[in-house]
Structures are given as structure tokens and as C-alpha cells.
Design a protein around this motif. Structure first.
Motif, PDB file in Angstrom:
ATOM      1  N   ARG A 195     -11.667  -5.056   5.371  1.00 32.80           N
ATOM      2  CA  ARG A 195     -11.111  -5.776   4.226  1.00 32.80           C
ATOM      3  C   ARG A 195      -9.631  -5.464   4.073  1.00 32.80           C
ATOM      4  NH1 ARG A 195     -14.012  -5.402  -1.423  1.00 32.80           N
ATOM      5  NH2 ARG A 195     -12.411  -6.986  -1.801  1.00 32.80           N
ATOM      6  N   ARG A 196      -8.893  -6.446   3.584  1.00 34.16           N
ATOM      7  CA  ARG A 196      -7.507  -6.237   3.154  1.00 34.16           C
ATOM      8  C   ARG A 196      -7.394  -6.720   1.710  1.00 34.16           C
ATOM      9  NH1 ARG A 196      -3.448  -4.707   7.029  1.00 34.16           N
ATOM     10  NH2 ARG A 196      -2.382  -4.469   5.036  1.00 34.16           N
ATOM     11  N   LEU A 197      -6.715  -5.943   0.891  1.00 34.49           N
ATOM     12  CA  LEU A 197      -6.487  -6.295  -0.509  1.00 34.49           C
ATOM     13  C   LEU A 197      -5.412  -5.363  -1.043  1.00 34.49           C
ATOM     14  CD1 LEU A 197      -9.398  -4.869  -2.710  1.00 34.49           C
ATOM     15  CD2 LEU A 197      -9.110  -4.272  -0.333  1.00 34.49           C
ATOM     16  N   CYS A 198      -4.944  -5.624  -2.244  1.00 31.35           N
ATOM     17  CA  CYS A 198      -3.990  -4.703  -2.857  1.00 31.35           C
ATOM     18  C   CYS A 198      -4.637  -3.331  -2.956  1.00 31.35           C
ATOM     19  CB  CYS A 198      -3.595  -5.204  -4.249  1.00 31.35           C
ATOM     20  SG  CYS A 198      -2.612  -4.012  -5.175  1.00 31.35           S
ATOM     21  N   MET A 199      -3.883  -2.298  -2.593  1.00 34.45           N
ATOM     22  CA  MET A 199      -4.434  -0.940  -2.583  1.00 34.45           C
ATOM     23  C   MET A 199      -4.417  -0.322  -3.983  1.00 34.45           C
ATOM     24  SD  MET A 199      -5.238  -0.666   0.574  1.00 34.45           S
ATOM     25  CE  MET A 199      -5.465   1.030   1.075  1.00 34.45           C
ATOM     26  N   ASN A 200      -3.803  -0.995  -4.940  1.00 33.03           N
ATOM     27  CA  ASN A 200      -3.700  -0.471  -6.310  1.00 33.03           C
ATOM     28  C   ASN A 200      -3.270   1.003  -6.286  1.00 33.03           C
ATOM     29  OD1 ASN A 200      -4.733  -2.665  -8.402  1.00 33.03           O
ATOM     30  ND2 ASN A 200      -5.905  -2.901  -6.518  1.00 33.03           N
ATOM     31  N   CYS A 201      -2.090   1.193  -5.700  1.00 33.39           N
ATOM     32  CA  CYS A 201      -1.533   2.533  -5.445  1.00 33.39           C
ATOM     33  C   CYS A 201      -1.441   3.388  -6.718  1.00 33.39           C
ATOM     34  CB  CYS A 201      -0.129   2.398  -4.870  1.00 33.39           C
ATOM     35  SG  CYS A 201      -0.033   1.378  -3.391  1.00 33.39           S
ATOM     36  N   ALA A 202      -1.542   4.701  -6.511  1.00 34.86           N
ATOM     37  CA  ALA A 202      -1.452   5.635  -7.633  1.00 34.86           C
ATOM     38  C   ALA A 202      -0.063   5.591  -8.270  1.00 34.86           C
ATOM     39  CB  ALA A 202      -1.761   7.051  -7.152  1.00 34.86           C
ATOM     40  N   ASP A 203       0.945   5.456  -7.447  1.00 36.01           N
ATOM     41  CA  ASP A 203       2.325   5.383  -7.928  1.00 36.01           C
ATOM     42  C   ASP A 203       2.975   4.194  -7.216  1.00 36.01           C
ATOM     43  OD1 ASP A 203       4.710   5.919  -9.111  1.00 36.01           O
ATOM     44  OD2 ASP A 203       4.902   7.952  -8.339  1.00 36.01           O
TER      45      ASP A 203
ATOM     46  N   ALA B  87       9.226  -4.351  -1.734  1.00 38.97           N
ATOM     47  CA  ALA B  87       8.941  -2.919  -1.842  1.00 38.97           C
ATOM     48  C   ALA B  87       7.542  -2.538  -1.368  1.00 38.97           C
ATOM     49  CB  ALA B  87       9.115  -2.478  -3.297  1.00 38.97           C
ATOM     50  N   CYS B  88       6.585  -3.435  -1.485  1.00 42.43           N
ATOM     51  CA  CYS B  88       5.193  -3.058  -1.192  1.00 42.43           C
ATOM     52  C   CYS B  88       5.032  -2.669   0.281  1.00 42.43           C
ATOM     53  CB  CYS B  88       4.260  -4.224  -1.519  1.00 42.43           C
ATOM     54  SG  CYS B  88       2.556  -3.893  -0.997  1.00 42.43           S
ATOM     55  N   PRO B  89       4.509  -1.482   0.562  1.00 47.90           N
ATOM     56  CA  PRO B  89       4.348  -1.051   1.955  1.00 47.90           C
ATOM     57  C   PRO B  89       3.159  -1.718   2.645  1.00 47.90           C
ATOM     58  CG  PRO B  89       3.482   0.614   0.475  1.00 47.90           C
ATOM     59  CD  PRO B  89       4.097  -0.441  -0.401  1.00 47.90           C
ATOM     60  N   PHE B  90       2.346  -2.431   1.870  1.00 47.10           N
ATOM     61  CA  PHE B  90       1.165  -3.080   2.443  1.00 47.10           C
ATOM     62  C   PHE B  90       1.305  -4.610   2.490  1.00 47.10           C
ATOM     63  CE2 PHE B  90      -0.224   0.931   0.480  1.00 47.10           C
ATOM     64  CZ  PHE B  90      -0.777   1.551   1.599  1.00 47.10           C
TER      65      PHE B  90
END
Ligand code: SF4
Ligand code: SF4
Ligand code: SF4
Length: 258
Positions: free
Chosen positions: A57-65, A101-104
Motif C-alpha cells: 500500500r501507498r498512502l500518506c504516512m501521517n508523520c509524527a513531525d 517538502a513531503c519526503p513521500f
């Protein structure tokens, strides 16, 4: 406590029910043509990829920071304590710094709309708030996508690797990547085979993002001020129009958004 999703690719059967449930949850169209699309887009927030009978799966990782939130000059993106990285379209001024900015490579823009929004998975924040699992986790027939407390899911993933060492790459993706994420991944094949970056620092990316942006002369103070000014003027006009009880000209007000 912070919630998360654990996706175990070894349990996934590629049924794509998670894609359909996500579309329903987010009021997006879903049909055979959309199901066949193998990229995240402004109308497809999660995608199930297939390679040599393996799934991911690929989706937004909803990063901690989240780096996306750190560069947003108007606070349109925000990490919540419960896990989701949420988006406020009323604040967004369309600068699209978040996409850079998003690394993903997650946020997508509604280029074809008159008043475009940034679109991405926001981890079903209303459901999470009501202590419900995300739509994709709820529908998953095999438990390949599981919702729960982040620290408990990490412990469970570690146990799965210990119990079946030959079945998994010895790594839980998302525990430390980009400072940690609310989407955790297990896989039997290297994550880079599905486009996941393995060069990401363990530090939260906003630190680096700020350094990079700061290196561009006047980017942060001047760019932020100019774009923030445009946003303020636009929204101020809407507020004044609302207060005075009349509409803005066609195409300029909130009523034109749908
Ligand atoms: S994956 Fe990208 S869009 Fe999603 S929270 Fe992280 S930085 Fe933001
Ligand atoms: S968490 Fe919600 S928005 Fe994100 S992929 Fe799952 S169903 Fe879609
Ligand atoms: S619903 Fe579950 S099993 Fe089906 S594709 Fe999505 S993660 Fe895999």
C-alpha cells in the motif's frame, strides 16, 4: 495516545477493498478505471501496488513531525495528538510548499478545479476521534491493515518478525523514518521495490526542511509574508462580504468551491 495503522504486506491479498472504502469515506468516485490506477492522486488517496504477486500500500504516512505542516505558512496542515495529519482547506492559500517538502511525494493538487485543494489521506480523523478504526482498516478482510495504538502495533510487528524471521524483511518501516510515522509497514521484499525511500534520516524532517528553505534568500520571511498577505486579503474579503450580508462576485467566494 497516538493511533496508527500497521500494514503487513504478507497478509494482503490485493483485493483493493481498502481503496474502495477510502473513496467512500472521502466522498471520491471509485470504479474499475480508478481501481486500475496505480498512483496516488487527488482523487485516490491510497493505492495497492502489485509486483510479482507481492502487494504494497501507498498512502500518506501521517508523520509524527510532518514536513508538509512545517513549511505551510498558514497552518493549513496540522498533526493531531491522536495521529492524523489534518488539512484545513479554508486556510490553504495554494502555495504548494507542502508538495515540495513531503519526503513521500504524497500531497496532490486539484489542478483542474477553479478553487483547488491539496488532497491526501488524513487518516480518517472523524472516525479516529470517535474511537473507530479507519475505513481502510475496518474493511480489510485479512487484517493486513490494522488500526490501533502506535506503540502496541510496533510491539506486535516486532513479535511477527521474531515469530517468522524468514517471512519478513527485518525492519518495520515507519518506526524511525523521517522521525517516525503513523503508518507502519511490514514486508517480505525490500521496501524500495515499491518506491519507499530508505535514505531518510531518523530525525524529523522539518529540521532539514527549514535549513534548506532558509538557504534560499528571504524565502521563509519574505515568501511567507507575501503569500500570507494574499491569503489574508482573500479571506478578509470573504469575511467582510459575509458581515455585510452580500456575496462576492461569481468565482471569488466560498460558494464557488463546490
Ligand atoms: S507523508 Fe508527506 S503529506 Fe503525509 S504527513 Fe508526512 S510529510 Fe505530510
Ligand atoms: S486512513 Fe482513511 S483516508 Fe487514509 S487511506 Fe485509510 S481510509 Fe483512506
Ligand atoms: S483491503 Fe486489506 S487485503 Fe485487501 S488490498 Fe487492502 S490491505 Fe490488502
Amino acid at each position: 495516545m497516538s493511533k496508527a495503522l500497521l500494514y503487513d504486506a504478507t497478509l494482503c491479498i490485493g483485493c483493493k477493498q481498502c481503496e474502495g472504502a477510502c473513496a467512500t469515506q472521502n466522498k471520491l468516485p471509485y470504479n474499475d478505471a480508478v481501481a486500475a490506477e496505480e498512483v496516488q492522486s487527488e482523487h485516490k488517496f491510497t493505492v495497492v501496488l502489485t509486483k510479482s504477486n507481492k502487494f504494497m500500500r501507498r498512502l500518506c504516512m501521517n508523520c509524527a513531525d510532518p514536513a508538509c505542516a512545517s513549511v505551510c505558512p498558514v497552518g493549513a496542515l496540522r498533526k493531531t495528538a491522536s495521529g492524523p495529519v489534518i488539512y484545513d482547506e479554508k486556510r490553504c492559500m495554494g502555495c504548494r510548499y507542502c508538495m515540495v517538502a513531503c519526503p513521500f511525494d504524497v500531497p496532490k493538487y486539484e489542478w483542474s478545479k477553479l478553487l483547488p485543494r491539496v488532497q491526501k489521506c488524513t487518516m480518517c480523523p472523524e472516525r479516529v476521534k470517535d474511537s473507530q478504526p479507519t475505513a481502510c482498516a475496518e474493511i480489510c478482510p485479512t487484517g493486513a491493515t490494522k488500526f490501533g495504538e502506535r506503540h502496541e502495533l510496533i510491539a506486535e510487528a516486532q513479535q511477527r518478525i521474531r515469530d517468522n524471521p524468514g517471512q519478513y524483511v527485518n525492519h518495520i518501516y515507519g518506526v524511525s523514518e523521517a522521525g517516525g510515522t503513523s503508518v507502519l509497514l511490514l514486508s517480505s521484499v525490500p521496501f524500495e521495490q515499491f518506491g519507499y525511500r530508505t535514505d531518510l534520516t531518523r530525525d524529523p524532517l522539518p529540521i532539514y526542511t527549514y535549513r534548506v528553505l532558509s538557504g534560499i534568500p528571504d524565502f521563509v520571511p519574505l515568501g511567507g509574508m507575501v503569500l500570507g498577505g494574499i491569503w489574508w486579503i482573500t479571506h478578509r474579503r470573504e469575511e467582510v462580504a459575509a458581515a455585510e450580508g452580500h456575496d462576492l462576485p461569481p468565482g471569488e467566494g466560498k460558494e464557488a468551491k463546490e
